[in-house]
Design a protein around this motif. Structure first.
Motif, PDB file in Angstrom:
ATOM      1  N   GLU A   1      16.110  12.694 -12.550  1.00  0.00           N
ATOM      2  CA  GLU A   1      16.649  12.193 -11.347  1.00  0.00           C
ATOM      3  C   GLU A   1      16.566  13.179 -10.214  1.00  0.00           C
ATOM      4  O   GLU A   1      17.105  14.355 -10.274  1.00  0.00           O
ATOM      5  N   ARG A   2      16.280  12.549  -8.788  1.00  0.00           N
ATOM      6  CA  ARG A   2      16.639  13.539  -7.754  1.00  0.00           C
ATOM      7  C   ARG A   2      16.760  12.470  -6.692  1.00  0.00           C
ATOM      8  O   ARG A   2      16.230  11.601  -6.659  1.00  0.00           O
ATOM      9  N   PRO A   3      17.314  13.138  -5.388  1.00  0.00           N
ATOM     10  CA  PRO A   3      17.382  12.502  -4.192  1.00  0.00           C
ATOM     11  C   PRO A   3      15.704  12.089  -3.602  1.00  0.00           C
ATOM     12  O   PRO A   3      14.911  12.645  -4.294  1.00  0.00           O
ATOM     13  N   SER A   4      15.773  11.222  -2.929  1.00  0.00           N
ATOM     14  CA  SER A   4      14.425  10.665  -2.334  1.00  0.00           C
ATOM     15  C   SER A   4      13.760  11.578  -1.649  1.00  0.00           C
ATOM     16  O   SER A   4      12.600  11.816  -1.610  1.00  0.00           O
ATOM     17  N   SER A   5      14.550  12.402  -0.783  1.00  0.00           N
ATOM     18  CA  SER A   5      14.045  13.658  -0.166  1.00  0.00           C
ATOM     19  C   SER A   5      15.106  14.583   0.098  1.00  0.00           C
ATOM     20  O   SER A   5      16.296  14.586   0.609  1.00  0.00           O
ATOM     21  N   ARG A   6      14.944  15.802  -0.294  1.00  0.00           N
ATOM     22  CA  ARG A   6      15.745  17.020  -0.040  1.00  0.00           C
ATOM     23  C   ARG A   6      14.833  17.751   1.107  1.00  0.00           C
ATOM     24  O   ARG A   6      15.327  19.251   1.193  1.00  0.00           O
ATOM     25  N   GLN A   7      13.543  17.593   1.713  1.00  0.00           N
ATOM     26  CA  GLN A   7      12.926  18.430   2.503  1.00  0.00           C
ATOM     27  C   GLN A   7      13.655  18.608   3.781  1.00  0.00           C
ATOM     28  O   GLN A   7      14.255  17.736   4.257  1.00  0.00           O
TER      29      GLN A   7
ATOM     30  N   THR B   1      18.239  22.483  -0.876  1.00  0.00           N
ATOM     31  CA  THR B   1      19.288  22.827  -1.848  1.00  0.00           C
ATOM     32  C   THR B   1      18.917  24.208  -2.390  1.00  0.00           C
ATOM     33  O   THR B   1      19.636  24.612  -3.283  1.00  0.00           O
ATOM     34  N   ASP B   2      17.804  24.870  -2.097  1.00  0.00           N
ATOM     35  CA  ASP B   2      17.579  26.077  -2.437  1.00  0.00           C
ATOM     36  C   ASP B   2      18.408  27.187  -1.708  1.00  0.00           C
ATOM     37  O   ASP B   2      18.313  28.313  -2.073  1.00  0.00           O
ATOM     38  N   VAL B   3      19.030  26.584  -0.668  1.00  0.00           N
ATOM     39  CA  VAL B   3      19.593  27.505   0.398  1.00  0.00           C
ATOM     40  C   VAL B   3      20.555  28.661  -0.347  1.00  0.00           C
ATOM     41  O   VAL B   3      20.813  29.725   0.303  1.00  0.00           O
ATOM     42  N   GLN B   4      21.395  28.073  -1.141  1.00  0.00           N
ATOM     43  CA  GLN B   4      22.355  28.816  -1.865  1.00  0.00           C
ATOM     44  C   GLN B   4      22.267  30.186  -2.375  1.00  0.00           C
ATOM     45  O   GLN B   4      22.393  31.114  -2.157  1.00  0.00           O
ATOM     46  N   ARG B   5      21.099  29.909  -3.466  1.00  0.00           N
ATOM     47  CA  ARG B   5      20.446  31.068  -4.114  1.00  0.00           C
ATOM     48  C   ARG B   5      19.686  31.746  -3.305  1.00  0.00           C
ATOM     49  O   ARG B   5      19.713  33.400  -3.298  1.00  0.00           O
ATOM     50  N   LEU B   6      19.020  31.336  -2.283  1.00  0.00           N
ATOM     51  CA  LEU B   6      18.228  32.361  -1.297  1.00  0.00           C
ATOM     52  C   LEU B   6      19.143  33.195  -0.584  1.00  0.00           C
ATOM     53  O   LEU B   6      18.931  34.320  -0.309  1.00  0.00           O
TER      54      LEU B   6
ATOM     55  N   GLU C   1      23.478  19.105   0.682  1.00  0.00           N
ATOM     56  CA  GLU C   1      23.712  17.728  -0.232  1.00  0.00           C
ATOM     57  C   GLU C   1      23.889  16.755   0.957  1.00  0.00           C
ATOM     58  O   GLU C   1      23.375  15.676   1.001  1.00  0.00           O
ATOM     59  N   GLN C   2      24.787  17.114   1.848  1.00  0.00           N
ATOM     60  CA  GLN C   2      24.715  15.997   2.973  1.00  0.00           C
ATOM     61  C   GLN C   2      23.795  15.694   3.756  1.00  0.00           C
ATOM     62  O   GLN C   2      23.467  14.713   3.767  1.00  0.00           O
ATOM     63  N   LEU C   3      22.818  16.710   4.129  1.00  0.00           N
ATOM     64  CA  LEU C   3      21.776  16.415   5.022  1.00  0.00           C
ATOM     65  C   LEU C   3      20.697  15.873   4.045  1.00  0.00           C
ATOM     66  O   LEU C   3      19.779  15.037   4.589  1.00  0.00           O
ATOM     67  N   SER C   4      20.574  16.089   2.755  1.00  0.00           N
ATOM     68  CA  SER C   4      19.655  15.215   1.772  1.00  0.00           C
ATOM     69  C   SER C   4      20.151  13.753   1.910  1.00  0.00           C
ATOM     70  O   SER C   4      19.479  13.014   1.844  1.00  0.00           O
ATOM     71  N   LYS C   5      21.299  13.533   1.922  1.00  0.00           N
ATOM     72  CA  LYS C   5      21.767  11.999   1.860  1.00  0.00           C
ATOM     73  C   LYS C   5      21.299  11.572   3.192  1.00  0.00           C
ATOM     74  O   LYS C   5      21.098  10.436   3.464  1.00  0.00           O
ATOM     75  N   ASP C   6      21.571  12.393   4.387  1.00  0.00           N
ATOM     76  CA  ASP C   6      21.043  11.786   5.543  1.00  0.00           C
ATOM     77  C   ASP C   6      19.679  11.402   5.761  1.00  0.00           C
ATOM     78  O   ASP C   6      19.274  10.574   6.444  1.00  0.00           O
ATOM     79  N   ASN C   7      18.765  12.357   5.128  1.00  0.00           N
ATOM     80  CA  ASN C   7      17.310  11.979   4.892  1.00  0.00           C
ATOM     81  C   ASN C   7      17.069  10.423   4.585  1.00  0.00           C
ATOM     82  O   ASN C   7      16.146   9.962   5.004  1.00  0.00           O
TER      83      ASN C   7
END
Length: 502
Positions: free
Chosen positions: A154-160, A291-296, A425-431
């Protein structure tokens, strides 16, 4: 007297040898029993994508095996070459018992599904307490000819969105971009105005890779208002690359290429190299999953403690805010009929995934070991910043194995996350407020399922050739005609027929 001592000494040695042999025998028996117990467990091989630099901790995998009573052969394949590996296994009939298929590759295996290569699992789901609760809407999205073959991740509709070097913005006195033209200006200054302050012109605005979907192109194209793969207009089905918006996106990326604001070798650059160049501070913008931002951030700050990051998900284009989406499954686990010969074997495989959704296993896979990777307060999870790298190295790769994790009620709630993860995650929800869906997801085209790889290659090659200046707009139109003649026109007709006869 001497002989008596020798006799006692000999008897002592004999007794010690008996004790040693007895202890060794007990040890061997214990090991044999343990080995037998382990080998008595069902064996399950799984082909899965690796989105992180290394596989998960062996300790956690062993704990999962213990809890699920299964011996696992986890065949991790780096995400950048996963499609090739999966397709090779499919064509040579050498897949694992269970194999993951990415959403973007699903059409490549649909004919194999119709040829009975994989089990139809729908009739068995009701036998399992967790699998029987899977979301019927998502199962329907992933069905083939109305039948269920896969367990979905499962994943959000867009994390871009955009991941930017905030310290570079600050040094140059720039605001976060809000439009396509502002984004261009940021990329230009990141390339030519010494954003890292080292007195050299050794930076790029943006780094891209050899992927028109999960690289920068598709996200930029959605900002331009390009349809998501297909457009339906008055009962006509139109491919995205036959729209003005797609052409405008190509012109925009060509401008970045011509002005050297992007790595010139992007059509040959792997995801790993793209990521590494961004971490090393060679480029200031990366477009992809926010969501890759933390490890980057963790890896970049290990090299440069001053590295700071910002996230942007809203870039205004000609039609306002738009971002492409996928259905709410990131991919599917399919079950090979060759490698899983009986219904009982299939039930074992399904039982493993059902068990991974239980509270103890699901939280282990999501958060790791309490005390080492996370803490709890009042029954909720605390994810400390100081253990973030440890989770990246030891736990996070397991996310690929987790099915239906977003909606799994057995997962503990998180009270506190890393700051950047929380923003992502907040911005992914905003998408969700401005998604662009693919209108053909539930339409069927046998020609597309059969020839999609060949047809996709024609258009992707033409797109690259246009951006690199090897063909012009007329040459691109000629490639569209070749696409039509190679089966593309049949795909359009079949989609239109499916549209008129749902």
């Amino acid at each position: 007297m001497l002989s008596t001592k020798k006799g006692i000494r000999g008897l002592s040695v004999f007794i010690l040898l008996l004790i040693a042999v007895s202890l060794l025998s007990d040890c061997i028996n214990r090991e044999t029993k343990l080995k037998a117990t382990s080998e008595d467990r069902p064996f399950l091989s799984i082909l899965a994508p690796l989105h992180f630099p290394q596989p998960p901790s062996k300790e956690i995998v062993a704990e999962i095996e213990e809890k699920t009573d299964v011996r696992l052969d986890l065949r991790w394949v780096p995400e950048g070459v996963y499609t090739d590996k999966m397709m090779t296994g499919l064509t040579t009939n050498s897949l694992a018992k269970v194999s993951f298929v990415k959403f973007s590759d699903y059409h490549l295996v649909k004919n194999a599904i119709r040829l009975d290569v994989f089990w139809e699992i729908g009739p068995y789901l009701a036998e399992f307490p967790n699998l029987s609760q899977l979301n019927p809407e998502i199962l329907d999205q992933a069905a083939v000819d109305g039948k269920i073959y896969g367990l979905y991740t499962e994943r959000p509709s867009s994390r871009q969105g955009l991941i930017l070097r905030k310290d570079w913005l600050d040094r140059l006195g720039l605001e976060e971009p809000q439009t396509l033209e502002e984004l261009y200006e940021v990329l230009r200054q990141f390339t030519y105005d010494d954003p890292d302050g080292n007195g050299k012109q050794d930076t790029l605005g943006i780094v891209d890779r050899n992927d028109l979907v999960y690289g920068i192109f598709k996200t930029l194209s959605s900002y331009f208002g390009t349809p998501n793969n297909w457009k339906i207009e008055e009962d006509r089905v139109i491919p995205e690359f036959m729209t003005d918006e797609y052409m405008n996106t190509m012109k925009y990326v060509k401008r970045l290429y011509d002005e050297k604001l992007i790595n010139l070798d992007f059509p040959l650059t792997s995801k790993e190299v793209q990521r590494d160049r961004f971490i090393r501070g060679e480029a200031g913008v990366l477009i992809g999953s926010m969501t890759d931002v933390q490890r980057l951030s963790i890896e970049a700050r290990a090299m440069n403690p001053d590295a700071d990051f910002a996230l942007v998900n809203r870039i205004k284009g000609p039609y306002g805010y738009k971002v492409w989406s996928i259905p709410n499954f990131n991919g599917l686990y399919l079950f090979s009929k060759k490698m899983i010969p009986t219904e009982q074997d299939l039930r074992v495989a399904l039982g493993f995934f059902d068990r991974t959704m239980d509270k103890d296993v699901a939280n282990l896979m999501m958060y790791g070991l309490e005390g080492r990777h996370y803490k709890t307060e009042n029954g909720k999870v605390i994810l400390p910043e100081e253990t973030s790298q440890l989770r990246v190295n030891e736990v996070n790769p397991l996310y690929s194995l987790m099915i239906a994790d977003i909606s799994n009620p057995n997962l503990m709630d998180v009270e506190q996350k890393e700051h950047l993860t929380q923003i992502a995650e907040q911005l992914s929800k905003d998408n969700e407020a401005f998604l662009v869906d693919d209108p053909t997801v539930r339409l069927s085209s046998p020609t597309y399922d059969e020839k999609s790889a060949e047809l996709s290659t024609i258009i992707s090659d033409a797109t690259y050739h246009y951006i690199l200046g090897r063909i012009d707009a007329e040459g691109f139109q000629q490639e569209i005609e070749r696409w039509k003649q190679s089966g593309g026109q049949a795909v359009i007709q079949e989609f239109e027929e499916a549209l008129s006869h749902p």
